[in-house]
Structures are given as C-alpha cells and as structure tokens.
Scaffold this active site. Structure first.
Site, PDB file in Angstrom:
ATOM      1  N   LYS A  85       0.613  -1.014   0.069  1.00  0.00           N
ATOM      2  CA  LYS A  85      -0.008   0.040  -0.120  1.00  0.00           C
ATOM      3  C   LYS A  85       0.821   1.366  -0.009  1.00  0.00           C
ATOM      4  O   LYS A  85       1.527   1.529   0.955  1.00  0.00           O
ATOM      5  CB  LYS A  85      -1.035   0.230   1.297  1.00  0.00           C
ATOM      6  CG  LYS A  85      -2.080   1.055   1.140  1.00  0.00           C
ATOM      7  CD  LYS A  85      -2.590   1.756   2.209  1.00  0.00           C
ATOM      8  CE  LYS A  85      -1.848   2.898   2.958  1.00  0.00           C
ATOM      9  NZ  LYS A  85      -1.615   3.955   2.042  1.00  0.00           N
ATOM     10  N   SER A 105       5.314   7.252  10.621  1.00  0.00           N
ATOM     11  CA  SER A 105       5.481   7.955  11.575  1.00  0.00           C
ATOM     12  C   SER A 105       5.405   6.809  12.875  1.00  0.00           C
ATOM     13  O   SER A 105       4.828   5.667  12.745  1.00  0.00           O
ATOM     14  CB  SER A 105       4.115   8.833  11.965  1.00  0.00           C
ATOM     15  OG  SER A 105       3.083   7.902  11.919  1.00  0.00           O
ATOM     16  N   GLU A 117       3.868   7.104  15.815  1.00  0.00           N
ATOM     17  CA  GLU A 117       2.484   7.122  15.988  1.00  0.00           C
ATOM     18  C   GLU A 117       1.645   6.117  15.440  1.00  0.00           C
ATOM     19  O   GLU A 117       0.985   5.287  15.915  1.00  0.00           O
ATOM     20  CB  GLU A 117       1.845   8.521  15.787  1.00  0.00           C
ATOM     21  CG  GLU A 117       0.407   8.592  16.266  1.00  0.00           C
ATOM     22  CD  GLU A 117      -0.093   9.908  15.559  1.00  0.00           C
ATOM     23  OE1 GLU A 117       0.544  10.835  14.891  1.00  0.00           O
ATOM     24  OE2 GLU A 117      -1.595   9.955  15.522  1.00  0.00           O
ATOM     25  N   GLU A 121       9.996   0.836  10.584  1.00  0.00           N
ATOM     26  CA  GLU A 121      11.062   1.912  10.246  1.00  0.00           C
ATOM     27  C   GLU A 121      10.181   3.239  10.608  1.00  0.00           C
ATOM     28  O   GLU A 121       9.654   3.700   9.889  1.00  0.00           O
ATOM     29  CB  GLU A 121      11.691   1.707   8.864  1.00  0.00           C
ATOM     30  CG  GLU A 121      13.145   2.441   8.720  1.00  0.00           C
ATOM     31  CD  GLU A 121      12.848   3.561   8.057  1.00  0.00           C
ATOM     32  OE1 GLU A 121      13.004   4.592   8.837  1.00  0.00           O
ATOM     33  OE2 GLU A 121      12.932   3.682   7.012  1.00  0.00           O
ATOM     34  N   CYS A 145      13.623  10.563   7.512  1.00  0.00           N
ATOM     35  CA  CYS A 145      13.631   9.922   8.885  1.00  0.00           C
ATOM     36  C   CYS A 145      14.816  10.173   9.770  1.00  0.00           C
ATOM     37  O   CYS A 145      15.021  10.228  10.874  1.00  0.00           O
ATOM     38  CB  CYS A 145      13.206   8.595   8.984  1.00  0.00           C
ATOM     39  SG  CYS A 145      13.803   7.564   7.811  1.00  0.00           S
ATOM     40  N   GLU A 157       9.937  15.063  15.977  1.00  0.00           N
ATOM     41  CA  GLU A 157      10.373  15.227  14.359  1.00  0.00           C
ATOM     42  C   GLU A 157       9.797  16.056  13.720  1.00  0.00           C
ATOM     43  O   GLU A 157       8.351  16.380  13.641  1.00  0.00           O
ATOM     44  CB  GLU A 157      10.072  13.887  14.153  1.00  0.00           C
ATOM     45  CG  GLU A 157      10.514  13.532  12.592  1.00  0.00           C
ATOM     46  CD  GLU A 157      10.357  12.069  11.925  1.00  0.00           C
ATOM     47  OE1 GLU A 157       9.265  11.538  12.166  1.00  0.00           O
ATOM     48  OE2 GLU A 157      11.485  11.566  11.596  1.00  0.00           O
TER      49      GLU A 157
HETATM   50  P1  NAI Z   1       1.825   8.186   8.279  1.00  0.00           P
HETATM   51  O1  NAI Z   1       2.462   7.301   9.643  1.00  0.00           O
HETATM   52  O2  NAI Z   1       0.526   8.311   8.647  1.00  0.00           O
HETATM   53  O3  NAI Z   1       1.800   7.448   6.916  1.00  0.00           O
HETATM   54  C1  NAI Z   1       2.732   6.745   6.519  1.00  0.00           C
HETATM   55  C2  NAI Z   1       2.029   5.365   5.974  1.00  0.00           C
HETATM   56  O4  NAI Z   1       1.132   4.570   6.695  1.00  0.00           O
HETATM   57  C3  NAI Z   1       0.962   5.891   4.884  1.00  0.00           C
HETATM   58  O5  NAI Z   1       1.082   4.938   3.881  1.00  0.00           O
HETATM   59  C4  NAI Z   1      -0.307   5.798   5.445  1.00  0.00           C
HETATM   60  O6  NAI Z   1      -1.169   5.651   4.509  1.00  0.00           O
HETATM   61  C5  NAI Z   1      -0.419   4.881   6.198  1.00  0.00           C
HETATM   62  N1  NAI Z   1      -1.058   4.706   7.572  1.00  0.00           N
HETATM   63  C6  NAI Z   1      -1.528   5.841   8.150  1.00  0.00           C
HETATM   64  N2  NAI Z   1      -2.510   5.513   9.192  1.00  0.00           N
HETATM   65  C7  NAI Z   1      -2.392   4.261   9.015  1.00  0.00           C
HETATM   66  C8  NAI Z   1      -3.222   3.145   9.922  1.00  0.00           C
HETATM   67  N3  NAI Z   1      -3.786   3.755  10.790  1.00  0.00           N
HETATM   68  N4  NAI Z   1      -3.071   1.932   9.804  1.00  0.00           N
HETATM   69  C9  NAI Z   1      -2.181   1.570   8.678  1.00  0.00           C
HETATM   70  N5  NAI Z   1      -1.551   2.516   7.719  1.00  0.00           N
HETATM   71  C10 NAI Z   1      -1.695   3.747   8.081  1.00  0.00           C
HETATM   72  O7  NAI Z   1       2.591   9.621   8.254  1.00  0.00           O
HETATM   73  P2  NAI Z   1       2.080  10.798   7.702  1.00  0.00           P
HETATM   74  O8  NAI Z   1       0.736  11.328   8.139  1.00  0.00           O
HETATM   75  O9  NAI Z   1       2.234  10.951   6.213  1.00  0.00           O
HETATM   76  O10 NAI Z   1       3.397  11.855   8.290  1.00  0.00           O
HETATM   77  C11 NAI Z   1       3.241  12.266   9.614  1.00  0.00           C
HETATM   78  C12 NAI Z   1       4.537  12.176  10.033  1.00  0.00           C
HETATM   79  O11 NAI Z   1       5.211  10.951  10.283  1.00  0.00           O
HETATM   80  C13 NAI Z   1       5.536  13.231   9.345  1.00  0.00           C
HETATM   81  O12 NAI Z   1       5.465  14.643   9.718  1.00  0.00           O
HETATM   82  C14 NAI Z   1       6.853  12.610   9.787  1.00  0.00           C
HETATM   83  O13 NAI Z   1       7.366  13.095  11.165  1.00  0.00           O
HETATM   84  C15 NAI Z   1       6.393  11.093  10.076  1.00  0.00           C
HETATM   85  N6  NAI Z   1       6.915  10.189   8.943  1.00  0.00           N
HETATM   86  C16 NAI Z   1       8.001   9.305   8.963  1.00  0.00           C
HETATM   87  C17 NAI Z   1       8.325   8.624   7.847  1.00  0.00           C
HETATM   88  C18 NAI Z   1       9.755   7.966   7.781  1.00  0.00           C
HETATM   89  O14 NAI Z   1      10.423   7.887   7.057  1.00  0.00           O
HETATM   90  N7  NAI Z   1      10.038   7.557   9.121  1.00  0.00           N
HETATM   91  C19 NAI Z   1       7.796   8.866   6.446  1.00  0.00           C
HETATM   92  C20 NAI Z   1       6.698   9.576   6.709  1.00  0.00           C
HETATM   93  C21 NAI Z   1       6.238  10.314   7.700  1.00  0.00           C
END
Ligand code: NAI
Ligand code: MG
Length: 508
Positions: A205, A259, A261, A280, A315, A412
């Site tokens: 996904k 994230s 979270e 990750e 990240c 972050e």
């Molecule tokens: P996110 O963690 O919400 O999204 C990442 C992925 O998880 C996306 O594919 C999203 O559709 C999916 N996702 C979201 N909620 C989910 C759930 N309940 N169950 C399963 N999958 C789910 O991150 P978002 O909202 O795009 O960004 C928020 C913050 O997260 C950023 O500001 C950054 O701090 C952090 N982040 C860290 C990343 C990394 O590389 N470690 C990458 C992206 C965001």
C-alpha cells in the site's frame, strides 16, 4: 502565524509520456489485473508545487485489501504455482530484470517522482531511481544465498542415538507493506526487493500522497515477467486500506515505514493474529561537530545537506546540530549561508535545488513547528517562513537559542528545519544526543579517528555516519534503536526478517 516570503513558481508541463500515464485514473493491481476499486471510488493526487490535482487513483479499501490478500495467499499456498517452482537462480534473474527495467525507464520514473512528491527531478534521477535499481540488483544476488545450517546436536535423553539436524530459511508468507511519501519509489523497492528475494507474496500500500511511481513500478514488475498475484498494489488511505492490511488475519507479516504514532497502531493491529512486524519509524538525529576537525568547509556543507536533503523529509535527517563551542558561530553562519543559497522551485525546473513539502498537511505541520520555536523564545537565524502563496514551499531554516525541552528539539519536524546548539564537554554531548525517544541515526564530524569510534560506540542509533551523512546502500542495514523501529531494512539483516527458520531433525 508564520510569515510568508514571496516566491515565483514557474509553471512547467510534464512530458507527453508522463501526461499519458496520469491522464486517466490509475487502477489497483490485484492478481495481475489492473482494476477499479470495489467501491468504484478514486482519490486525487496533487502536484505539491502548485496544490493542483494532477491525477486520479483508485481508492483501495478493506474489500480491495481482502481481494489482494486472497490473491497473494492463493499463490503462496499453491506449491505447484510458477512462483514456488521457480529455481532460486530463476527468481534472482527475475528480480535482477526489475532493476534493469527501472534503469531503462529511469528518466520517466524520475520525472513522475518529482511531479508527485515535489523533489527536484535531478535528485530523483541521481538518488531515488538508481538506488531503486541497485536495491533490486543487490537483492537478486541474495536469492541463491539464503542458506540454513547443519547443526551437531547432543540430546542428553537419547544416549547413543544419531541425528541429522539442519535449518532451512523459508519465506514468511503473505506480507503486507505500508510505505510513506518521502521516497515513494525507493521505499517500494526497500520493501519489495527483500520480500521477493526471500520468496514471499506481497500486498503493497503506497502512501496516499504519492502513489504514482509505485503503480508505474507495478507495470515494470509485470513487464519483467512476475507471475500474477505475487505482487499486488493497493493505493488508498492509511485509516482504511492501511488499517485493513495491518489487521488482516491472512497476512503473515506487516512491514511499515512512517510515523512512530502509526507504527504503534500497526503493532496493535498485528496482535490479532500475531503477525510478524517490522517498523522503520521517525527520528530526531543528532549531528555532532567537534572543533578538532580540519576541514570545516566540508563539514559545514555536510551538516547543511544532512538536514536540507529531500527538504528535511528524511527519517534520519540531521535535525539536532551540536557544535563544539569555539566553532559554533562559524558553523551556524556557514549552515545559514548554505540555507539561504538553496534555490527553491518546482521539482521539474532544471535549476531547482529544493522543491515544496509534499502536502498541505506537512506544510501546516512544519510551519506549526516554526511558530512553536519562535513562540518559545528560540532565535530563527534564517528562514522560518512559508514561501509564496502557491504550493507547499518553506524556507530552509536554522534555529538557535533552544532549550532541550522545547518541542522543536524533541519532536520530529520532517521539514528543512535544524536546531543548533553549542556544547563543550564530550560526556555532556553524548548524553544529550542520546536523550531522545528516537534512535535512528547520528552524525559525527571529527579528525580524531579514535574519538570518532569511541563516540560512535556510545550513540544509541541504528546508523552512525562519521565525516559524512545520508549515505545509503543496498548492502548496508538501516533501521532504528528505541522508538525508531523494529528490525532493519537492506543488507543481509533484512533477508532474515522476510524468512522463517525451520529446524528439521532426522533420526538416523
Ligand atoms: P503516516 O505514518 O500517517 O503514514 C505513513 C503510511 O502509513 C502511509 O502509507 C499511510 O497511508 C499509512 N497509514 C496511516 N495511518 C495508518 C493506519 N492507521 N494503519 C495503517 N496504515 C496507516 O505518516 P504521515 O501522516 O504521512 O506523516 C506524519 C509524520 O510522520 C511526518 O511528519 C513525519 O514526522 C513522520 N513520517 C516518517 C517517515 C519515515 O520515513 N520514518 C515517513 C513519513 C512520515
Ligand atoms: Mg498520518
């Protein structure tokens, strides 16, 4: 409110080839068939340089995840399926071919990535796309080298008995993979490459902000000759498609990047069938500059790139800059000058060095931190503003006069915002570096080799870069200590995480 400084955004048309890819709604890939979502719904994908919609993509939800998991399950559970009868050598060549085709379509993929994510096309062409190809090439080599052991056993309660005991490494099964938007194509490769090398079947996904290159990669994977149902790609939102995948009882492992979270929510969702989990997650990585280092110019350039590369949407971004007192002012001046020299613009403009943030949500988040920093009394040496009224641009930002308990120091930000603080004691800076819920990466800049290794050993981080930063390689494991994650991507470590060990014991 964060101020807005002016910015002229030239409007740039994508090439005919990319226009053709995005002109009609892109579909889901399930069991080798491109298809609409079960609901018939689509969602819009935006150009972050303009905020305008550029494409419509089928919106996968629980029913589509069910269908994709069923397709993957059917392949995995059928020992006579072409995927399972393929020799390791054949599977390796198939994965290698995906890498070759990525290179063949490199320019198109770089353009599509730039348009969808906002990053400069030149950066996508120099980093994201070749790293993607190399990841598939590297993982192709593993397929013939996934070995077990023969194990001499003793068995105290079976005196005199003889056994032949050995281990084999088998694929985990059906793997759900959920990826973010900061390196959309490369994150797809990091996930798919090792999963396929180890013989798993996958439901991927992509992030809702950036599904386009993963969908194009799906076509490339088909072109390489992947049997139907091995790789299924279901774009959709996290709370719907992502949550359904993480909770699915027929999924044996979920691999997530995003994230911290949501990482915690994935762990809870996985508890239902105790599927394996790798994560990750986020970071707040310390980047430590010692005054003994003899090439301050290169160090300053390195510290700037550690935070500003990919607009800070990494990240592992070097977002906490710690500088030994005597050289603090020089380094802050140098990094600020580097920040001011960065040319902002749309990813597709040839002279752009930094594009927009990925989305309006990230724009709000990053400018929110800029506000919080200013309100808490920190000093914004440069930047601290949104740029222009159109798109999601922000100025590269350097902040000083922080306290370790400020949100801009602890959380972050995921944007081009660095907090810089002086130090004068080695033990103090090691403690402050480690004083974080995260432990993804760290940087050390010194000309004292022994000090470099001593400090590297003390930092609680999955990657430590010395006199360099943001160096990634398919052979180098990457992942986090503490709340930065579980497990590792890449290298030989990741193969272990996509296999189960089976012990076979034969009485002779
Ligand atoms: P996110 O963690 O919400 O999204 C990442 C992925 O998880 C996306 O594919 C999203 O559709 C999916 N996702 C979201 N909620 C989910 C759930 N309940 N169950 C399963 N999958 C789910 O991150 P978002 O909202 O795009 O960004 C928020 C913050 O997260 C950023 O500001 C950054 O701090 C952090 N982040 C860290 C990343 C990394 O590389 N470690 C990458 C992206 C965001
Ligand atoms: Mg989210």
């Amino acid at each position: 409110m964060v101020a807005t400084a002016p910015l002229e955004i030239p409007s740039i048309e994508p090439s005919a080839r990319v226009r053709e890819f995005i002109q009609s709604p892109r579909q889901l890939l399930i069991n080798g068939q491109w298809q609409d979502a079960a609901s018939g719904k689509t969602f819009a994908v935006y150009n972050p340089a303009t905020g305008e919609p550029i494409a419509q993509v089928a919106e996968g939800d629980a029913e589509d995840i069910n269908r994709a998991v069923a397709a993957a399950r059917k392949v995995f559970d059928d020992p006579s399926h072409a995927w399972n009868t393929m020799t390791p050598s054949e599977r390796g060549r198939l994965i290698w071919k995906i890498g070759d085709l990525v290179l063949e379509h490199a320019d198109e993929l770089a353009e599509l990535e730039s348009l969808d994510n906002g990053k400069p096309k030149g950066v996508a062409a120099a980093a994201d796309v070749p790293l993607t190809a190399d990841l598939f090439h590297y993982m192709a080599g593993w397929v013939t080298k996934i070995e077990g052991n023969t194990i001499p056993i003793s068995v105290p309660y079976a005196p005199g008995a003889k056994f032949h005991a050995y281990t084999v490494r088998e694929p985990v099964g059906v793997v759900g993979q959920i990826i973010p938007w900061n390196f959309p194509l490369l994150m797809a490769a990091w996930k798919l490459g090792p999963a396929l090398a180890a013989g798993n079947c996958v439901v991927l996904k992509p992030a809702e902000q950036t599904p386009l290159t993963a969908l194009r990669l799906g076509e490339i994977i088909q072109e390489a000759g992947m049997p139907d149902g091995v790789v299924n790609i279901v774009p959709g939102f996290g709370e719907t498609a992502g949550a359904a995948l993480a909770a699915h009882d027929d999924v044996d492992k979920v691999a997530f990047t995003g994230s911290t979270e949501v990482g915690k929510m994935i762990v809870q969702a996985a508890a239902g069938n105790l599927k394996k989990v790798t994560l990750e997650l986020g970071g707040k990585s310390p980047n430590i500059i010692f005054k003994d280092n003899t090439d301050l110019e290169a160090t300053i350039a390195g510290a700037a790139s550690a935070i500003f590369f990919n607009h800070g949407q990494c990240c592992c971004a070097g977002s906490r800059l710690y500088v030994e007192k005597d050289i603090f002012d020089d380094v802050v001046k140098g990094v600020s000058a580097a920040a001011e020299a960065i040319k902002l613009g749309p990813g597709l403009a040839a002279d752009t060095e930094m594009g927009p943030l990925v989305s309006d949500e990230q724009l709000d988040r990053v400018t929110g931190y800029m506000n919080a920093g200013q309100e808490s009394g920190a000093t914004c040496v440069t930047g601290g503003t949104r740029r222009g009224e159109q798109g999601y641009f922000v100025s590269p930002t350097v902040i000083t006069d922080t306290r370790d308990d400020m949100s801009i120091v602890r959380e972050e930000i995921f944007g081009p915002v660095v907090v810089a603080d002086p130090f004068d004691d080695l033990e103090e800076i090691i403690d402050r570096s480690n004083d974080s819920a995260y432990g993804l990466a760290a940087g050390i800049w010194t000309s004292d080799i022994a000090k470099a290794h001593r400090v590297a050993a003390r930092l609680r981080a999955g990657t430590v870069w010395v006199n360099t930063y943001n160096i990634f390689d398919a052979a180098l494991p990457f992942g986090g200590y503490k709340q930065s994650g579980w497990g590792r991507e890449m290298g030989r470590e990741v193969i272990d995480l996509y296999t189960e060990t089976k012990a076979v014991c034969v009485g002779l």
